[in-house]
Scaffold this motif. Structure first.
Motif, PDB file in Angstrom:
ATOM      1  N   ILE A 105       1.498  -8.997  -3.401  1.00 57.58           N
ATOM      2  CA  ILE A 105       1.711 -10.387  -3.786  1.00 57.58           C
ATOM      3  C   ILE A 105       1.398 -11.268  -2.575  1.00 57.58           C
ATOM      4  CG2 ILE A 105       3.318 -12.115  -4.682  1.00 57.58           C
ATOM      5  CD1 ILE A 105       2.963  -9.902  -6.664  1.00 57.58           C
TER       6      ILE A 105
ATOM      7  N   ILE B 275       1.665 -14.752  -0.805  1.00 60.76           N
ATOM      8  CA  ILE B 275       2.496 -15.955  -0.862  1.00 60.76           C
ATOM      9  C   ILE B 275       1.846 -17.046  -0.024  1.00 60.76           C
ATOM     10  CG2 ILE B 275       4.751 -16.952  -0.360  1.00 60.76           C
ATOM     11  CD1 ILE B 275       5.989 -14.224  -0.708  1.00 60.76           C
TER      12      ILE B 275
ATOM     13  N   THR C 195      11.380 -14.524   1.219  1.00 62.70           N
ATOM     14  CA  THR C 195      11.154 -13.082   1.311  1.00 62.70           C
ATOM     15  C   THR C 195      12.477 -12.324   1.228  1.00 62.70           C
ATOM     16  OG1 THR C 195      11.111 -13.294   3.735  1.00 62.70           O
ATOM     17  CG2 THR C 195       8.992 -13.283   2.588  1.00 62.70           C
TER      18      THR C 195
ATOM     19  N   VAL D  90      11.079  -5.301  -2.404  1.00 61.62           N
ATOM     20  CA  VAL D  90      10.307  -4.794  -1.268  1.00 61.62           C
ATOM     21  C   VAL D  90      10.833  -3.425  -0.837  1.00 61.62           C
ATOM     22  CG1 VAL D  90       9.661  -5.199   1.134  1.00 61.62           C
ATOM     23  CG2 VAL D  90       9.696  -7.106  -0.494  1.00 61.62           C
TER      24      VAL D  90
ATOM     25  N   LEU E 233       4.684  -7.925   0.140  1.00 62.43           N
ATOM     26  CA  LEU E 233       4.459  -9.358   0.255  1.00 62.43           C
ATOM     27  C   LEU E 233       3.555  -9.681   1.442  1.00 62.43           C
ATOM     28  CD1 LEU E 233       8.123 -10.598  -0.348  1.00 62.43           C
ATOM     29  CD2 LEU E 233       6.316 -10.206  -2.048  1.00 62.43           C
ATOM     30  N   TYR E 234       2.531 -10.459   1.189  1.00 66.30           N
ATOM     31  CA  TYR E 234       1.587 -10.892   2.221  1.00 66.30           C
ATOM     32  C   TYR E 234       1.707 -12.407   2.361  1.00 66.30           C
ATOM     33  CZ  TYR E 234      -0.523  -6.272   1.653  1.00 66.30           C
ATOM     34  OH  TYR E 234      -0.742  -4.910   1.608  1.00 66.30           O
ATOM     35  N   CYS E 235       2.340 -12.862   3.430  1.00 64.10           N
ATOM     36  CA  CYS E 235       2.574 -14.293   3.654  1.00 64.10           C
ATOM     37  C   CYS E 235       1.453 -14.830   4.530  1.00 64.10           C
ATOM     38  CB  CYS E 235       3.936 -14.513   4.296  1.00 64.10           C
ATOM     39  SG  CYS E 235       5.313 -13.859   3.311  1.00 64.10           S
TER      40      CYS E 235
ATOM     41  N   LEU F 257       9.649 -11.631 -10.209  1.00 65.53           N
ATOM     42  CA  LEU F 257       9.245 -10.280  -9.818  1.00 65.53           C
ATOM     43  C   LEU F 257       9.855  -9.237 -10.741  1.00 65.53           C
ATOM     44  CD1 LEU F 257       9.582 -10.460  -5.905  1.00 65.53           C
ATOM     45  CD2 LEU F 257       7.491 -10.668  -7.281  1.00 65.53           C
TER      46      LEU F 257
END
Length: 233
Positions: free
Chosen positions: A29, A31, A48, A55, A62-64, A230
């Protein structure tokens, strides 16, 4: 919760793009941050943390990602045409560099995108411009009409980055496969824009969840929304 700082060099942008990654496996995902926000914003405002269970249980990764808003929509020192062109380079970086990296890393054909406020625009615009790359879209508290950022300027590039303009006529089978959530709050000043986008999707027969909650345009609402969305994946 595993957290890794992972900058990468973008050939498209010609500089490093900073990124925080949470988790070691799970569905990817991306972000996007809010207006002129940075890659650490979702951590700082505990978005997060709200997703910790997903997670730690390897449901999502998660890729911020960092923004380049200061050179795009918010770059009042640049001509509007140049602002839009810079945004398109950012869009190209996501689609041609970041997404292929996540596809290889997570062994998926498509990714998820999410964002709050201006990040919600970024997520939705990318998803609708590249529906063949996106399976899940979670947009929270966002406005989608970019007219306010271009001082009355209008060209083809703006048209194709302004969802209320291009979506009524857009055609792609992948729109109908995507899981879409448009989240807003009763007292959110972006609520009218969210309702407008929902109406466009309804008229096209694109299934989505219009989620209207108590509250205003702020992080506590989005922290409640994100883990709920989610959980529906």
């Amino acid at each position: 919760m595993q957290e890794v700082y992972r900058p990468f060099y973008s050939r498209t942008l010609g500089h490093d793009v900073e990124m925080l990654v949470f988790g070691d496996m799970g569905y990817p995902i991306v972000i996007f941050p809010t207006s002129r926000g940075r890659y650490y914003e979702a951590k700082d405002f505990k978005l997060t943390e709200a997703a910790r269970w997903f997670v730690e249980n390897h449901k999502v990764k998660l890729y911020c990602i960092d923004s380049v808003d200061a050179h795009t929509w918010y770059a009042k020192h640049l001509h509007p045409a140049e602002r839009v062109q810079n945004h398109m380079r950012y869009d190209q970086m996501i689609g041609q560099e970041l997404v292929p990296m996540l596809q290889r890393e997570c062994h998926v054909d498509k990714i998820g995108v999410a964002g709050c406020s201006f990040g919600g625009y970024q997520a939705l615009n990318f998803a609708f411009r590249h529906p063949e790359q996106v399976a899940y879209l979670f947009a929270m508290g966002a406005a989608y009409d970019m007219s306010q950022f271009v001082d009355g300027y209008y060209d083809e590039n703006f048209y194709y980055n302004n969802p209320p303009s291009y979506m009524p006529d857009a055609q792609n089978e992948h729109f109908y496969q995507m899981k879409i959530v448009l989240g807003t709050a009763e007292d959110d000043f972006c609520k009218p824009s969210t309702l407008q986008m929902s109406d466009i999707l309804n008229r096209k027969g694109i299934r989505h969840w219009l989620d209207i909650r108590p509250g205003t345009h702020d992080w506590p609402v989005w922290r409640d929304m994100f883990p709920h969305y989610l959980s529906q994946m």
